[in-house]
Design a protein around this motif. Structure first.
Motif, PDB file in Angstrom:
ATOM      1  N   HIS A  28       0.821  -1.216   0.000  1.00  0.00           N
ATOM      2  CA  HIS A  28       0.000   0.000   0.000  1.00  0.00           C
ATOM      3  C   HIS A  28       0.855   1.266   0.000  1.00  0.00           C
ATOM      4  O   HIS A  28       0.437   2.311   0.502  1.00  0.00           O
ATOM      5  N   GLY A  29       2.050   1.148  -0.564  1.00  0.00           N
ATOM      6  CA  GLY A  29       2.842   2.341  -0.823  1.00  0.00           C
ATOM      7  C   GLY A  29       3.976   2.630   0.128  1.00  0.00           C
ATOM      8  O   GLY A  29       4.718   3.598  -0.079  1.00  0.00           O
ATOM      9  N   ALA A  30       4.144   1.841   1.175  1.00  0.00           N
ATOM     10  CA  ALA A  30       5.215   2.099   2.129  1.00  0.00           C
ATOM     11  C   ALA A  30       6.529   1.515   1.645  1.00  0.00           C
ATOM     12  O   ALA A  30       6.553   0.462   0.989  1.00  0.00           O
ATOM     13  N   ASN A  31       7.618   2.185   1.968  1.00  0.00           N
ATOM     14  CA  ASN A  31       8.936   1.594   1.821  1.00  0.00           C
ATOM     15  C   ASN A  31       9.101   0.618   2.986  1.00  0.00           C
ATOM     16  O   ASN A  31       9.067   1.021   4.151  1.00  0.00           O
ATOM     17  N   ARG A  32       9.251  -0.660   2.674  1.00  0.00           N
ATOM     18  CA  ARG A  32       9.220  -1.689   3.705  1.00  0.00           C
ATOM     19  C   ARG A  32      10.293  -1.463   4.769  1.00  0.00           C
ATOM     20  O   ARG A  32      10.029  -1.575   5.974  1.00  0.00           O
ATOM     21  N   GLU A  33      11.498  -1.150   4.346  1.00  0.00           N
ATOM     22  CA  GLU A  33      12.597  -0.949   5.297  1.00  0.00           C
ATOM     23  C   GLU A  33      12.333   0.262   6.181  1.00  0.00           C
ATOM     24  O   GLU A  33      12.560   0.221   7.394  1.00  0.00           O
ATOM     25  N   GLN A  34      11.843   1.324   5.581  1.00  0.00           N
ATOM     26  CA  GLN A  34      11.534   2.527   6.352  1.00  0.00           C
ATOM     27  C   GLN A  34      10.397   2.269   7.330  1.00  0.00           C
ATOM     28  O   GLN A  34      10.436   2.726   8.488  1.00  0.00           O
ATOM     29  N   PHE A  35       9.393   1.536   6.872  1.00  0.00           N
ATOM     30  CA  PHE A  35       8.267   1.200   7.750  1.00  0.00           C
ATOM     31  C   PHE A  35       8.745   0.446   8.987  1.00  0.00           C
ATOM     32  O   PHE A  35       8.381   0.785  10.120  1.00  0.00           O
TER      33      PHE A  35
END
Length: 219
Positions: free
Chosen positions: A147-154
């Protein structure tokens, strides 16, 4: 009978510490549709959650891990839209146990990333209606990446010391309010929903308590 999800929360605070280390007078009782001590309780030590707006605060204590919260979500959306001016609707994720903590982390990470509005109901839908395996932090991160998130940043935000601190603060507040199940509504830190039989009744109770608080502030 409407039931909320109830869990013991006594052991969680210690776990989070380890993680961080690595009366407003209401209407006449005879005419009031709800009774203090039955459908709701007046809290002995009113306490609002970082409310600097001066507005009446409606808080839903919830969890993405709670099927009852998923069922209530459409009612909550309509409730939020129907609240009058001078009232704001907020969410507090309940970290009742280790299985629920990742979902509390997800709430704050999605909020920080500006994804909360578009993913709130979608996470309930994916987990409970479409029955995707969304339980672990990795599975939750996969959902937000879709849903648009950067996985690592999340994941970095979700596991940050700031989120650890907020979850501990939420747990302390939930305990102060005497919340032991979800969904629970707290109005202005003064009134907590209690013995509710249906979601429409919870909505009506909330509106009743909001009006009671607005009337008290106008005196």
């Amino acid at each position: 009978m409407f039931k909320t999800a109830r869990y013991r929360i006594t052991a969680l605070l210690c776990g989070l510490l380890l993680t961080t280390a690595c009366s407003a007078a209401g209407p006449d009782a005879a005419s009031a549709p709800f009774t203090d001590g039955n459908q709701y309780v007046t809290l002995p030590a009113p306490y609002q959650r970082d409310n600097s707006s001066g507005k009446v605060e409606v808080v839903e204590v919830f969890s993405y891990a709670c099927i009852h919260c998923a069922e209530f979500s459409t009612y909550a959306d309509e409730l939020r839209k129907s609240l009058p001016k001078g009232v704001e609707f907020k969410l507090v994720p309940a970290p009742f146990n280790d299985a629920w903590v990742p979902f509390a982390r997800a709430y704050y990470a999605s909020k920080k990333l500006g994804l909360l509005e578009q993913t709130h109901d979608e996470l309930f839908k994916a987990k409970f209606k479409e029955q995707y395996p969304i339980n672990s932090m990795d599975e939750i991160a996969d959902f937000y990446a879709q849903h648009g998130a950067n996985r690592e940043q999340f994941l970095k935000i979700a596991n940050s010391p700031e989120v650890d601190a907020q979850i501990k603060k939420d747990l302390a507040l939930i305990q102060t309010w005497g919340v032991d199940g979800t969904p629970t509504i707290v109005v202005d830190g003064k009134y907590r929903s209690a013995n509710i039989k249906s979601f429409p009744e919870l909505v009506d109770l909330t509106k009743f308590l909001v009006q009671q608080e607005l009337s008290a502030k106008q005196k």
